[in-house]
Scaffold this active site. Structure first.
Site, PDB file in Angstrom:
ATOM      1  N   CYS A 197      65.701 -19.170  32.202  1.00  0.00           N
ATOM      2  CA  CYS A 197      66.485 -20.294  31.670  1.00  0.00           C
ATOM      3  C   CYS A 197      67.929 -20.174  32.156  1.00  0.00           C
ATOM      4  CB  CYS A 197      66.491 -20.277  30.147  1.00  0.00           C
ATOM      5  SG  CYS A 197      64.873 -20.243  29.353  1.00  0.00           S
ATOM      6  N   HIS A 201      70.639 -22.843  33.699  1.00  0.00           N
ATOM      7  CA  HIS A 201      71.471 -23.477  32.666  1.00  0.00           C
ATOM      8  C   HIS A 201      72.692 -22.658  32.262  1.00  0.00           C
ATOM      9  CE1 HIS A 201      68.740 -26.812  32.420  1.00  0.00           C
ATOM     10  NE2 HIS A 201      67.735 -25.952  32.372  1.00  0.00           N
ATOM     11  N   ARG A 239      60.288 -29.909  25.959  1.00  0.00           N
ATOM     12  CA  ARG A 239      61.174 -29.694  27.105  1.00  0.00           C
ATOM     13  C   ARG A 239      61.031 -28.269  27.630  1.00  0.00           C
ATOM     14  NH1 ARG A 239      62.273 -29.955  31.145  1.00  0.00           N
ATOM     15  NH2 ARG A 239      64.017 -30.765  32.352  1.00  0.00           N
ATOM     16  N   CYS A 243      59.968 -27.221  31.391  1.00  0.00           N
ATOM     17  CA  CYS A 243      60.715 -26.244  32.200  1.00  0.00           C
ATOM     18  C   CYS A 243      59.769 -25.170  32.723  1.00  0.00           C
ATOM     19  CB  CYS A 243      61.815 -25.575  31.374  1.00  0.00           C
ATOM     20  SG  CYS A 243      63.298 -26.577  31.157  1.00  0.00           S
TER      21      CYS A 243
END
Lengths: 282, 125
Positions: A197, A201, A239, A243
């Site tokens: 992640c 991000h 979501r 991903c």
């Protein structure tokens, strides 16, 4: 017992540090994580108000932001919110409602979840809270991956907390363990594509992937569910699933401990930011 | 067309410019496209998907605004030795453990032949 002189010199310091660790509130480590991330993003994107992080990738692009505001004036996903509202208002067979069952009538509470329930020894997400209402009133729980029930219900129910500031607490060693588990997953590289992640991000937030700006982790958890393309409902766990599919990993189940832990860590990062559920995303 | 229909709805928007570019490419230089299998591999979202992260300024069909990775330009000057370029595609972690470049060879995202084709394409830009 032989203690080396070097160790003897630093021993008082070690004892003091150990004492501080024991005495410090459990929130200390999460608060350090959040503070470090806020400082990192603010130095990378100077002048962007912290509250603007709830707009995700839109915070970097004034034109995209205006487009978003235009769509939000007449949201194409209004029918889904209406269906959610109908589910919210329809009494259970025993006559009680979600508002009767939830703290504060279900208003301005979503920012407190996930929370660790020390008595039940479990992490409770907002969606689990909705399902608890159902179970406690003799109704069958909804599936966390069913957009037509839990999806639209949470899209409406979360909007009753719009404007509340995220207020996640990590206040026991057990809670901290769940937070740390989520943090580890956030940083773990997974899938055939080998992404974490954080790779996108945190490290690459603000850069462009094909045509879209990558959103910063800070602020993300404040605005779910989102309606991608205007009508495609994605809960936060949906979501996460998307991903994981994109990095070609086998997704965890929506509502699983792994996703709940991730949501706990992820939401903590947004502490202090204003909630706004059910928003448009491209 | 059947492939187009299988594209999930949330990716359709992103695909339209690419489709237009592909049609234009087919109409204007279809023969060249057929001669460059590496380009097809590099541009295909299900295979190389290079355009998700890289711009390719020398290729007008490479429709992307990506800034995740460095633009793929001056490849011959940067990698006179094709083996080095190939190794970076195969597993760039050998050069930078923190890289986000997917390990195309080690994780079998592409076949060895497809990697060779992508090297040919990039070296021929």
């Amino acid at each position: 017992m032989i203690v080396s002189s070097a160790l003897r010199r630093i021993l008082p310091t070690l004892v003091t540090v150990a004492a501080m660790l024991v005495a410090a509130p459990t929130n200390a480590a999460p608060e350090d994580d959040r503070g470090a991330m806020v400082r990192m993003f603010q130095s990378r994107f100077p002048g962007v108000p912290l509250d603007d992080y709830v707009y995700g990738g839109l915070m970097f692009n004034a034109a995209a932001r205006r487009h978003y505001e235009d769509i939000m004036a007449f949201p194409p996903f209004e029918p889904d919110l209406d269906r959610g509202k109908a589910l919210w208002e329809t009494p259970f067979r025993n006559g009680r409602t979600y508002a009767d069952c939830l703290p504060d009538g279900g208003r301005m509470i979503a920012g407190r979840y996930p929370t660790y329930d020390a008595q039940a020894k479990r992490l409770v997400t907002f969606e689990m809270l909705l399902n608890d209402c159902r179970s406690n009133n003799g109704e069958a729980a909804y599936r966390f991956d069913d957009r037509d029930t839990m999806g639209v219900l949470t899209a409406y129910a979360r909007s009753l907390s719009d404007g509340m500031r995220m207020d996640i607490r990590v206040d026991s060693p057990e809670a901290l363990a769940r937070y740390e588990s989520g943090k580890a997953l956030f940083h773990r590289r997974i899938g055939q594509m080998n992404f974490s992640c954080a790779n996108c991000h945190v490290t690459n937030a603000g850069k462009i992937m094909r045509m879209e700006t990558v959103s910063p982790a800070l602020g993300q958890a404040t605005h779910f569910p989102v309606f991608r393309g205007g009508d495609s409902l994605y809960t936060l766990h949906a979501r996460y699933t998307r991903c994981m599919q994109q990095v070609r990993a086998q997704p965890f189940a929506m509502g699983s401990d792994a996703f709940n832990d991730l949501e706990y860590f992820h939401s903590y990062l947004s502490n202090g930011l204003p909630l706004k559920a059910s928003v448009y995303r491209r | 067309m059947s492939e187009l229909l299988r594209i999930p709805a949330d990716r359709f928007e992103v695909n339209l410019p690419r489709l237009a570019a592909m049609l234009l490419l087919t109409a204007t230089c279809g023969v060249h496209a057929a001669e460059a299998p590496g380009r097809a591999v590099a541009h295909d979202q299900e295979r190389g998907n290079c355009l998700a992260c890289h711009r390719i300024p020398a290729d007008p069909a490479a429709e992307t605004l990506a800034t995740m990775g460095p633009p793929l330009e001056n490849i011959r000057q940067r990698f006179p030795d094709r083996t080095q370029l190939r190794q970076r595609i195969w597993d760039a972690r050998a050069f930078n453990p923190e890289t986000i470049m997917p390990p195309y060879g080690r994780h079998r995202i592409l076949t060895e032949q497809e990697i060779d084709q992508v090297v040919d394409y990039l070296h021929g830009l």
